[in-house]
Design a protein around this motif. Structure first.
Motif, short mmCIF file in Angstrom:
data_model
loop_
_atom_site.label_atom_id
_atom_site.label_comp_id
_atom_site.label_asym_id
_atom_site.label_seq_id
_atom_site.Cartn_x
_atom_site.Cartn_y
_atom_site.Cartn_z
N LYS A 38 43.87 45.97 42.20
CA LYS A 38 43.49 44.82 40.49
C LYS A 38 41.40 44.30 39.82
O LYS A 38 41.44 44.42 39.05
CB LYS A 38 43.93 43.21 41.34
CG LYS A 38 44.18 42.04 40.30
CD LYS A 38 44.62 40.71 41.16
CE LYS A 38 46.14 40.57 41.41
NZ LYS A 38 46.34 39.57 42.02
N HIS A 39 41.14 44.07 40.94
CA HIS A 39 39.31 44.46 40.41
C HIS A 39 39.57 45.04 39.68
O HIS A 39 38.30 44.75 39.42
CB HIS A 39 39.03 43.83 41.62
CG HIS A 39 39.06 42.34 41.78
ND1 HIS A 39 39.98 42.79 43.02
CD2 HIS A 39 38.73 41.30 41.54
CE1 HIS A 39 39.74 40.79 43.37
NE2 HIS A 39 39.02 39.63 42.19
N MET A 40 39.52 46.93 40.02
CA MET A 40 39.32 47.93 39.31
C MET A 40 39.63 47.66 37.44
O MET A 40 38.56 48.04 37.18
CB MET A 40 39.94 49.46 40.11
CG MET A 40 38.49 49.34 41.44
SD MET A 40 39.04 51.79 41.48
CE MET A 40 40.04 51.23 43.26
N GLN A 41 41.26 47.50 37.31
CA GLN A 41 41.35 46.81 36.93
C GLN A 41 41.44 46.30 36.11
O GLN A 41 40.62 46.39 34.53
CB GLN A 41 42.97 46.45 36.95
CG GLN A 41 44.00 47.88 37.35
CD GLN A 41 45.38 47.44 37.83
OE1 GLN A 41 45.59 46.64 38.64
NE2 GLN A 41 46.13 47.73 37.07
N VAL A 108 29.09 49.62 40.29
CA VAL A 108 29.94 50.40 41.21
C VAL A 108 31.59 50.22 41.54
O VAL A 108 31.68 48.66 42.38
CB VAL A 108 29.26 51.28 42.56
CG1 VAL A 108 29.79 52.50 43.68
CG2 VAL A 108 28.07 51.45 41.83
N MET A 109 32.00 50.87 41.35
CA MET A 109 33.86 49.98 42.20
C MET A 109 34.56 52.09 42.71
O MET A 109 33.41 53.06 42.31
CB MET A 109 34.34 50.15 41.58
CG MET A 109 34.76 50.52 40.12
SD MET A 109 36.37 49.69 39.04
CE MET A 109 35.70 49.95 37.55
N LEU A 133 27.02 46.79 43.94
CA LEU A 133 28.42 47.28 44.17
C LEU A 133 28.91 46.06 43.97
O LEU A 133 28.73 45.03 44.82
CB LEU A 133 27.83 47.29 45.86
CG LEU A 133 29.35 47.70 46.71
CD1 LEU A 133 30.05 49.01 47.05
CD2 LEU A 133 29.46 47.10 47.85
N LEU A 134 30.21 46.26 43.63
CA LEU A 134 31.31 45.23 43.67
C LEU A 134 32.24 45.45 45.04
O LEU A 134 33.22 45.88 44.82
CB LEU A 134 32.35 45.54 42.11
CG LEU A 134 31.14 45.37 41.63
CD1 LEU A 134 32.53 45.78 40.05
CD2 LEU A 134 30.12 43.84 40.70
N SER A 135 32.48 44.25 45.59
CA SER A 135 32.89 44.20 46.92
C SER A 135 33.85 43.99 46.89
O SER A 135 35.28 44.57 48.01
CB SER A 135 31.82 43.83 48.68
OG SER A 135 31.96 42.24 47.19
N ASP A 136 34.22 43.30 46.30
CA ASP A 136 36.09 43.28 45.76
C ASP A 136 37.14 44.74 45.52
O ASP A 136 38.03 44.71 44.76
CB ASP A 136 36.43 41.97 44.88
CG ASP A 136 35.72 41.89 44.18
OD1 ASP A 136 35.17 42.84 42.96
OD2 ASP A 136 35.50 40.22 43.27
N ALA A 137 35.93 45.48 44.52
CA ALA A 137 36.30 46.57 44.09
C ALA A 137 36.59 48.11 44.32
O ALA A 137 36.54 48.80 43.79
CB ALA A 137 36.39 46.32 42.44
N ARG A 187 41.91 34.98 35.30
CA ARG A 187 43.17 33.89 35.47
C ARG A 187 43.85 35.33 36.04
O ARG A 187 44.86 34.23 37.36
CB ARG A 187 43.80 33.74 34.76
CG ARG A 187 44.47 32.28 34.61
CD ARG A 187 45.04 31.74 33.97
NE ARG A 187 44.73 32.42 32.43
CZ ARG A 187 44.61 31.64 30.87
NH1 ARG A 187 44.67 30.22 31.45
NH2 ARG A 187 45.31 32.31 29.70
N ASP A 188 44.46 36.52 35.75
CA ASP A 188 44.93 37.09 36.27
C ASP A 188 44.62 37.91 38.08
O ASP A 188 45.55 38.74 38.42
CB ASP A 188 44.93 38.62 35.63
CG ASP A 188 45.97 37.71 34.30
OD1 ASP A 188 46.77 37.58 34.33
OD2 ASP A 188 45.89 39.63 33.39
N LEU A 189 43.41 37.60 38.10
CA LEU A 189 42.90 37.81 39.67
C LEU A 189 43.42 36.55 40.51
O LEU A 189 43.17 37.24 41.41
CB LEU A 189 41.42 38.02 39.41
CG LEU A 189 40.04 38.92 38.71
CD1 LEU A 189 39.12 39.38 38.92
CD2 LEU A 189 41.38 40.04 38.73
N SER A 190 43.64 35.62 40.50
CA SER A 190 43.99 34.16 41.18
C SER A 190 44.87 34.89 41.91
O SER A 190 46.30 35.73 41.33
CB SER A 190 44.51 33.55 40.46
OG SER A 190 42.89 32.51 39.79
#
Length: 190
Positions: A38-41, A108-109, A133-137, A187-190
């Motif tokens: 979801k976070h990569m998108q 980075v993801m 580093l995007l830790s959620d991606a 908002r789509d991440l929620s």
């Protein structure tokens, strides 16, 4: 605690998608897999809004498959750098591409956090880049590998952040067209 000297901007950042591949994703830890996708998108959608270049790699696609369709569809153009080295920085087309873009911040993801992502982040640091580093991606097969490697990258000097933090760093202020588009993505991440 270190304080960042400057926030990343769309003009000084490159997004790197490391090995987000079809046969690799099902093996990822269930608690990390869906969140990372979801976070990569979201990051790829925001990259398009802000015109941030994206570099994509695929680790041995003959065995691990192509980049996930839901990721691939958000990249224009889709032109992955194929590799067998774990670190993207050990692959000449990758380093040549980063040099041609001439941007210091590398968001980075991808996967796996403790193998290709970790080794790439170390390689970026060694080459003078500022990896974010995007830790959620990012994700790994085991939670312990994910958690340990994120902490190791922090200790090595990478900035650890989240997708939403980066999106609003790029956007900087409310009220703009970019802000409206980014707000919908967030908002789509929620």
């Amino acid at each position: 605690m270190a304080v960042p000297l400057m926030l990343p901007t769309p003009r000084d950042t490159v997004v790197v998608v490391i090995d987000a591949q079809e046969r690799l994703m099902p093996a990822m830890h269930a608690d990390l897999r869906d969140r990372a996708l979801k976070h990569m998108q979201a990051l790829l959608k925001a990259s398009a809004v802000h015109q941030v270049p994206v570099v994509c790699t695929e680790q041995y696609p003959k065995g691990l498959g192509a980049t996930l369709p839901e990721i691939r569809s958000l990249m224009e153009p889709y032109d992955p750098i194929v590799k067998t080295a774990f670190s993207c920085c050990d692959v000449e087309p990758f380093t040549r591409k980063l040099e041609s873009l001439n941007r210091p911040n590398i968001a980075v993801m991808g996967m796996e956090t403790h193998v290709c992502v970790y080794q790439t982040v170390v390689g970026l640091l060694q080459r003078g880049y500022k990896p974010l580093l995007l830790s959620d991606a990012v994700c790994s097969r085991k939670m312990i590998d994910y958690e340990t490697s994120v902490e190791q990258m922090r200790e090595d000097g990478a900035t650890i952040s989240t997708t939403e933090t980066l999106l609003f760093s790029w956007t900087r202020e409310a009220g703009s067209e970019a802000f409206k588009k980014i707000s919908l993505i967030v908002r789509d991440l929620s």
